[in-house]
Structures are given as structure tokens and as C-alpha cells.
Motif scaffolding. Sequence first.
Motif, PDB file in Angstrom:
ATOM      1  N   VAL A   9       0.834  -1.197   0.000  1.00  0.00           N
ATOM      2  CA  VAL A   9       0.000   0.000   0.000  1.00  0.00           C
ATOM      3  C   VAL A   9       0.872   1.252   0.000  1.00  0.00           C
ATOM      4  N   VAL A  10       1.892   1.266   0.848  1.00  0.00           N
ATOM      5  CA  VAL A  10       2.791   2.417   0.927  1.00  0.00           C
ATOM      6  C   VAL A  10       3.573   2.577  -0.376  1.00  0.00           C
ATOM      7  N   ALA A  11       3.996   1.466  -0.963  1.00  0.00           N
ATOM      8  CA  ALA A  11       4.720   1.535  -2.240  1.00  0.00           C
ATOM      9  C   ALA A  11       3.825   2.105  -3.338  1.00  0.00           C
ATOM     10  N   ALA A  12       2.570   1.675  -3.395  1.00  0.00           N
ATOM     11  CA  ALA A  12       1.646   2.180  -4.413  1.00  0.00           C
ATOM     12  C   ALA A  12       1.329   3.654  -4.190  1.00  0.00           C
ATOM     13  N   LEU A  13       1.192   4.065  -2.936  1.00  0.00           N
ATOM     14  CA  LEU A  13       0.952   5.480  -2.647  1.00  0.00           C
ATOM     15  C   LEU A  13       2.142   6.340  -3.053  1.00  0.00           C
ATOM     16  N   GLY A  14       3.349   5.794  -2.904  1.00  0.00           N
ATOM     17  CA  GLY A  14       4.541   6.531  -3.332  1.00  0.00           C
ATOM     18  C   GLY A  14       4.542   6.782  -4.825  1.00  0.00           C
ATOM     19  N   VAL A  15       4.187   5.756  -5.596  1.00  0.00           N
ATOM     20  CA  VAL A  15       4.132   5.911  -7.049  1.00  0.00           C
ATOM     21  C   VAL A  15       3.019   6.878  -7.444  1.00  0.00           C
ATOM     22  N   ALA A  16       1.853   6.740  -6.817  1.00  0.00           N
ATOM     23  CA  ALA A  16       0.736   7.624  -7.143  1.00  0.00           C
ATOM     24  C   ALA A  16       1.065   9.078  -6.812  1.00  0.00           C
ATOM     25  N   LEU A  57      10.718   4.958  -0.219  1.00  0.00           N
ATOM     26  CA  LEU A  57      11.821   4.509   0.635  1.00  0.00           C
ATOM     27  C   LEU A  57      11.322   3.899   1.937  1.00  0.00           C
ATOM     28  N   SER A  58      10.231   4.415   2.482  1.00  0.00           N
ATOM     29  CA  SER A  58       9.718   3.842   3.728  1.00  0.00           C
ATOM     30  C   SER A  58       9.175   2.439   3.517  1.00  0.00           C
ATOM     31  N   ALA A  59       8.660   2.139   2.329  1.00  0.00           N
ATOM     32  CA  ALA A  59       8.209   0.773   2.042  1.00  0.00           C
ATOM     33  C   ALA A  59       9.389  -0.195   2.099  1.00  0.00           C
ATOM     34  N   VAL A  60      10.522   0.220   1.566  1.00  0.00           N
ATOM     35  CA  VAL A  60      11.715  -0.634   1.605  1.00  0.00           C
ATOM     36  C   VAL A  60      12.201  -0.799   3.040  1.00  0.00           C
ATOM     37  N   ILE A  61      12.217   0.278   3.795  1.00  0.00           N
ATOM     38  CA  ILE A  61      12.687   0.218   5.186  1.00  0.00           C
ATOM     39  C   ILE A  61      11.780  -0.678   6.026  1.00  0.00           C
ATOM     40  N   VAL A  62      10.470  -0.543   5.856  1.00  0.00           N
ATOM     41  CA  VAL A  62       9.538  -1.396   6.605  1.00  0.00           C
ATOM     42  C   VAL A  62       9.737  -2.857   6.241  1.00  0.00           C
ATOM     43  N   CYS A  63       9.971  -3.135   4.977  1.00  0.00           N
ATOM     44  CA  CYS A  63      10.190  -4.523   4.554  1.00  0.00           C
ATOM     45  C   CYS A  63      11.464  -5.097   5.152  1.00  0.00           C
ATOM     46  N   VAL A  64      12.527  -4.311   5.202  1.00  0.00           N
ATOM     47  CA  VAL A  64      13.784  -4.785   5.796  1.00  0.00           C
ATOM     48  C   VAL A  64      13.606  -5.031   7.295  1.00  0.00           C
ATOM     49  N   LEU A  65      12.951  -4.111   7.988  1.00  0.00           N
ATOM     50  CA  LEU A  65      12.707  -4.303   9.421  1.00  0.00           C
ATOM     51  C   LEU A  65      11.788  -5.492   9.673  1.00  0.00           C
ATOM     52  N   LEU A  66      10.825  -5.682   8.818  1.00  0.00           N
ATOM     53  CA  LEU A  66       9.915  -6.821   8.939  1.00  0.00           C
ATOM     54  C   LEU A  66      10.659  -8.138   8.726  1.00  0.00           C
ATOM     55  N   THR A  67      11.566  -8.156   7.780  1.00  0.00           N
ATOM     56  CA  THR A  67      12.367  -9.354   7.532  1.00  0.00           C
ATOM     57  C   THR A  67      13.183  -9.716   8.756  1.00  0.00           C
ATOM     58  N   ARG A  68      13.817  -8.738   9.349  1.00  0.00           N
ATOM     59  CA  ARG A  68      14.628  -9.001  10.545  1.00  0.00           C
ATOM     60  C   ARG A  68      13.757  -9.489  11.702  1.00  0.00           C
ATOM     61  N   ARG A  69      12.585  -8.890  11.857  1.00  0.00           N
ATOM     62  CA  ARG A  69      11.714  -9.276  12.972  1.00  0.00           C
ATOM     63  C   ARG A  69      11.165 -10.689  12.788  1.00  0.00           C
ATOM     64  N   ILE A  70      10.724 -11.028  11.586  1.00  0.00           N
ATOM     65  CA  ILE A  70      10.185 -12.372  11.331  1.00  0.00           C
ATOM     66  C   ILE A  70      11.263 -13.423  11.532  1.00  0.00           C
ATOM     67  N   ARG A  71      12.454 -13.138  11.064  1.00  0.00           N
ATOM     68  CA  ARG A  71      13.536 -14.106  11.223  1.00  0.00           C
ATOM     69  C   ARG A  71      13.913 -14.268  12.693  1.00  0.00           C
ATOM     70  N   ARG A  72      13.952 -13.172  13.432  1.00  0.00           N
ATOM     71  CA  ARG A  72      14.353 -13.228  14.839  1.00  0.00           C
ATOM     72  C   ARG A  72      13.296 -13.921  15.708  1.00  0.00           C
TER      73      ARG A  72
END
Length: 122
Positions: A9-16, A57-72
Motif C-alpha cells: 500500500v505504501v509503495a503504491a501510494l509513493g508511485v501515485a 523509501l519507507s516501504a523498503v525500510i519497513v520490509c527490511v525491518l519486517l524481515t529481521r523481525r520475522i527471522r528473529r
Amino acid sequence: MIAALLVPVVAALGVASSLYVQVIHEDWVDRQQAACRHMPFPTMEHVAGWAGLALGLSAVIVCVLLTRRIRRHHGVRLWDTWPGLLAFVSVSLNVPAILLELFMLWAMHTPDGSGSVLGDCG
């Protein structure tokens, strides 16, 4: 899970938001031509341009933080869950969109070489 679903959603809002810069600019040029005079540059164009890049950029940051949290916390990779896979795919598609957002910012801050053509105001 909510964060993973917010990434596309955030990525699509960025493009829009970034594409809306062009709409604002065309409207500004049309208003100048109708008034037969130069008008101040719209502040909303700056807001929309920078908001598009910030959202992308916030969509990428949220995805990276989410990846770390799910793995941990769960010990699985991001793409092993369907919300994580959706977030990963949307961020992968968002990388070219960030380039578009950067281009829109560049175009917004570059002066128009030919200037605004006001038409026949005589």
C-alpha cells in the motif's frame, strides 16, 4: 502481518504521489496560459514529489525491518509466509518505482529550458 500488508500500500501510494506531480504541473501551466501571466510555482508539487520518494523509501525500510523481525521471532524467511511474500514482491517492484520518484524530483527542480509558453495574450 499488518506491517507486511502495508508495504504494498505504501509503495503504491509513493508511485501515485510521484505521478501526481505531473498532474499538478500540467494544471499549473494551464492556469498560467489562461491568466496570460506567470504564476508562482505550486508548493503542492514539492510536497507531492518529496512525499512520493519518502513513501517509496519507507516501504523498503519497513520490509527490511519486517524481515529481521520475522527471522528473529519466528525463525523463518520473509517469503515463507504469504504476507511476507507479498511485501517482498512489492518491494522488489518498488525499486524501479524509486528511480521514477527520483526522476520526478529531478524534473521538478530542473528549470524549464524553454520557459512557460503563455500563448496569444495580446
